[in-house]
Design an enzyme around this catalytic site. Structure first.
Site, PDB file in Angstrom:
ATOM      1  N   HIS A 131     -54.115 -40.441 -94.015  1.00 21.18           N
ATOM      2  CA  HIS A 131     -53.718 -39.435 -93.012  1.00 21.18           C
ATOM      3  C   HIS A 131     -53.941 -38.026 -93.551  1.00 21.18           C
ATOM      4  CE1 HIS A 131     -50.948 -42.859 -91.817  1.00 21.18           C
ATOM      5  NE2 HIS A 131     -51.636 -42.640 -90.723  1.00 21.18           N
ATOM      6  N   GLN A 170     -48.671 -50.807 -78.261  1.00 20.79           N
ATOM      7  CA  GLN A 170     -49.751 -51.442 -79.023  1.00 20.79           C
ATOM      8  C   GLN A 170     -49.265 -52.550 -79.962  1.00 20.79           C
ATOM      9  OE1 GLN A 170     -50.728 -47.449 -80.753  1.00 20.79           O
ATOM     10  NE2 GLN A 170     -51.244 -48.616 -82.571  1.00 20.79           N
TER      11      GLN A 170
HETATM   12  O1  PAF Z   1     -53.947 -45.457 -85.845  1.00 19.15           O
HETATM   13  C1  PAF Z   1     -52.782 -45.251 -85.414  1.00 19.15           C
HETATM   14  O2  PAF Z   1     -51.900 -44.844 -86.127  1.00 19.15           O
HETATM   15  C2  PAF Z   1     -52.472 -45.519 -83.940  1.00 19.15           C
HETATM   16  O3  PAF Z   1     -53.181 -46.629 -83.488  1.00 19.15           O
HETATM   17  C3  PAF Z   1     -52.709 -44.290 -83.034  1.00 19.15           C
HETATM   18  C4  PAF Z   1     -54.170 -43.880 -83.009  1.00 19.15           C
HETATM   19  C5  PAF Z   1     -51.860 -43.136 -83.499  1.00 19.15           C
HETATM   20  C6  PAF Z   1     -52.304 -44.628 -81.597  1.00 19.15           C
HETATM   21  O4  PAF Z   1     -50.956 -44.959 -81.505  1.00 19.15           O
END
Ligand code: PAF
EC number: 6.3.2.1
Length: 287
Positions: A38, A62
């Site tokens: 990140h 998700q």
């Molecule tokens: O990669 C992630 O952390 C997630 O899939 C995202 C892109 C923030 C969507 O919730």
């Protein structure tokens, strides 16, 4: 001063102001518990934009029914420090109730690029990713959005979303951050035993072996895949979930290796399932 915003109303006000001032907005969407991958996204966003917006939202849409939504690691205090060290201007940190006050009447369905690799065992996962990103892109209105190449399938799905729905933004894929021995950084690496941690760099080495075979003229995907599998089985105690060689970003099987492709793998160790990939381009043969 970094601005922490938790409501959609406030975010929309601030973004409107930025747009009036013609500021270029870079957006890093995350689910928090920030690691060096990140950080690489935030760094790149910082270099390329006037304003950097980071979102931290563990998106329930998700996660499948048997996945780790409740136990997904969270540490907002530590995340704030990381974001501030990388020069983030705004953290958008909404609650699930703020993002989804009631069940959505419209969601996005991803129809391609999802039935291979990790998508095959996570039905609906990329629909949830695409749906939350649609909301976030509308809210943040970024000029650029940053995604790690480690989640290459997600990056491919996002490319499709942005193209098909004409979001006026550029998707910026950012290289995977690796340990000095080549192991891709992941929050899951801490779950490896000492022995497994020593073995795990073999995953990247096996991908490199695949790349070398292709560079030296191998065109049969099966030959490359079996060489990679052999190396993983010889050098690690992990159980292979998949090793695939597909076109990129369409993620389709190929009879012959040509154009841009991805070699991707997932290997299960006792307490961690690791993924990694290499994206490479094999020039077309002159006719
Ligand atoms: O990669 C992630 O952390 C997630 O899939 C995202 C892109 C923030 C969507 O919730």
């Amino acid at each position: 001063m970094m601005n922490i915003i938790t409501t959609i109303d406030e975010l929309q006000k601030v973004i409107k102001e930025m747009k009036t001032q013609n500021k270029q907005i870079g957006f890093v969407p995350t689910m928090g518990y920030l690691h060096e991958g990140h950080r690489a996204l935030m760094k790149k966003a910082r270099e390329e934009n006037d304003v950097v917006v980071l979102s931290i939202f563990v998106n329930p849409l998700q996660f499948g029914p048997n996945e780790d939504l409740e136990s997904y690691p969270r540490d907002f205090v530590r995340d704030q420090d990381a974001a501030s060290a990388e020069g983030v201007d705004i953290i958008f940190y909404p609650t699930p109730a703020e993002m989804y006050p009631e069940e959505l009447s419209v969601t996005i369905q991803v129809r391609k690029r999802t039935d291979a690799l990790c998508g095959a065992s996570r039905p609906g996962h990329f629909d949830g990713v695409a749906t939350v990103l649609t909301k976030l892109f509308h809210l943040v209105q970024p000029d650029r959005a940053y995604f790690g190449k480690k989640d290459a399938q997600q990056a491919a799905v996002v490319e499709g979303l942005v193209k098909d729905f004409n979001f006026p933004l550029q998707v910026v894929p950012v290289d995977t951050v690796r340990e000095p021995d080549g192991l891709a950084k992941s929050s899951r690496n801490v779950y490896l035993s000492e022995k497994e941690r020593k073995e795990a760099p073999a995953l990247y080495r096996s991908l490199q072996l695949g790349e070398e075979l292709i560079d030296s003229g191998e065109t049969n995907p099966e030959t490359v895949i079996s060489a990679i599998k052999d190396k993983i089985l010889t050098e690690t105690s992990g159980e292979i979930d998949y090793v695939n060689l597909l076109s990129y970003p369409n993620l389709e099987n190929m009879d012959t290796i040509q154009g841009t492709c991805i070699i991707a793998l997932a290997v299960k160790f006792s307490k961690a399932r690791l993924i990694d990939n290499i994206i490479l381009t094999r020039e077309q043969e002159e006719a």
